[in-house]
Design an enzyme around this catalytic site. Structure first.
Site, PDB file in Angstrom:
ATOM      1  CB  CYS A   1      -8.744  -5.875   4.469  1.00 16.58           C
ATOM      2  SG  CYS A   1      -8.072  -4.029   4.350  1.00 16.58           S
TER       3      CYS A   1
ATOM      4  CE1 TYR B   1      -7.989   6.026   1.895  1.00 17.99           C
ATOM      5  CE2 TYR B   1      -6.171   7.270   2.435  1.00 17.99           C
ATOM      6  CZ  TYR B   1      -7.379   7.217   2.554  1.00 17.99           C
ATOM      7  OH  TYR B   1      -8.228   7.967   3.307  1.00 17.99           O
ATOM      8  CB  THR B   2      -4.628  -1.283  -1.092  1.00 18.00           C
ATOM      9  OG1 THR B   2      -4.048  -1.611   0.226  1.00 18.00           O
ATOM     10  CG2 THR B   2      -4.041  -2.177  -2.058  1.00 18.00           C
TER      11      THR B   2
ATOM     12  CG  HIS C   1      -0.566  -0.084   2.455  1.00 15.61           C
ATOM     13  ND1 HIS C   1      -0.102  -1.642   2.920  1.00 15.61           N
ATOM     14  CD2 HIS C   1      -0.056   0.688   3.427  1.00 15.61           C
ATOM     15  CE1 HIS C   1       0.405  -1.609   4.056  1.00 15.61           C
ATOM     16  NE2 HIS C   1       0.581  -0.142   4.376  1.00 15.61           N
TER      17      HIS C   1
END
Length: 287
Positions: A253, A96-97, A80
């Site tokens: 997640c 954030y990915t 990420h």
């Protein structure tokens, strides 16, 4: 004449050596600049917002341009990035990915939900096309490869879909990858399901390698998926034959309360508890 040549020869050698050094320096400086990664692990770099697409009432997809149209972000699958902004005089940072891969040239995309108390998410929501964000990376302990596990059971909630989506796209895009994947994806309402069309397309093109099961807290009257919350029974119904002993990895997640519940269900089924900071070799990995 011989005396003149003898006097000039050392100088010629010095000039030649100097020119060689200059050419060598130009070569290496040029190569370093050309080969320099777009991301830097410790220094923040600026990337401009080039497009914003509203996905739900509180979630949007943000596209950021890279320096050149032929550039890729250079982010290993499963890693990420960190986005930083100065808010009220303080530097705030969140991870954030991206949902894009390195074969998406010239840009990368982030899907982010705007939370009432979310500093960075509200900052992104207020960002206008042409304005920039500060980004650095890669970050993370997870790096996907086709030999990681024969099966992946992914359990996600809300924007926790993003690392799973990236892994799924990468896996299905590689003809030599045979990994079987199941995604159990939880949301509040049907309209909250992110990237639904893309997920449906990936399932259809997967030749059976990908299955997706949706669970809604508030399901409509006509609904074929799960209702309420993800239970131990739902997880067991979507595990691969052999269960824990099959060697399947479980990827998690989502919101912290949901992840706490999932860890409890997996423990009851017999999976080892994830560490506080998961490592790639763990059977249960929490992003």
């Amino acid at each position: 004449m011989e005396d003149i040549v003898a006097k000039l020869q050392p100088h010629a050698m010095e000039i030649g050596a100097a020119l060689a050094l200059i050419l060598l320096a130009i070569f290496f400086l040029g190569r370093t600049k050309a080969d320099e990664p777009v991301l830097h692990p410790t220094d923040f770099r600026q990337f401009k917002l080039v497009k914003k697409t509203q996905l739900t009432h509180n979630t949007a997809r943000y596209r950021f341009g890279l320096p050149k149209e032929t550039d890729s972000l250079g982010l290993p699958i499963g890693q990420h990035i960190s986005i930083q902004a100065n808010i009220d005089g303080k530097n705030i940072m969140r991870s954030y990915t991206p949902t894009t891969l390195d074969n998406d040239k010239g840009y990368f995309e982030v899907v982010a939900k705007t939370y009432p108390q979310g500093n960075i998410s509200k900052y992104l929501a207020g960002l206008k096309v042409g304005e920039s964000v500060q980004v650095r990376g890669p970050k993370g302990k997870f790096v996907y490869s086709k030999d990681l596990s024969p099966h992946l059971l992914m359990i996600a909630g809300g924007t926790g879909l993003t690392p799973m989506f990236q892994i799924i796209k990468s896996s299905l895009g590689d003809p030599s990858d045979k990994t079987e994947m199941v995604l159990v994806y939880a949301n509040v309402e049907e309209n909250d399901i992110l990237l639904r069309d893309e997920l449906d397309s990936l399932v259809a093109a997967s030749n059976g390698r990908l299955k997706v099961y949706h669970v809604l807290n508030k399901a409509p009257d006509v609904w074929e998926g799960g209702e309420g919350f993800i239970t131990k029974e739902i997880i067991e119904n979507h595990m691969y034959d052999g269960g824990v002993a099959s060697g399947s990895k479980v990827l998690l997640c989502g919101p912290p309360p949901m992840m706490t519940a999932m860890k409890g269900h997996l423990k009851d089924i017999g999976y080892p508890a994830p560490r506080a900071i998961s490592k790639l070799e763990d059977q249960v990995f929490l992003f």
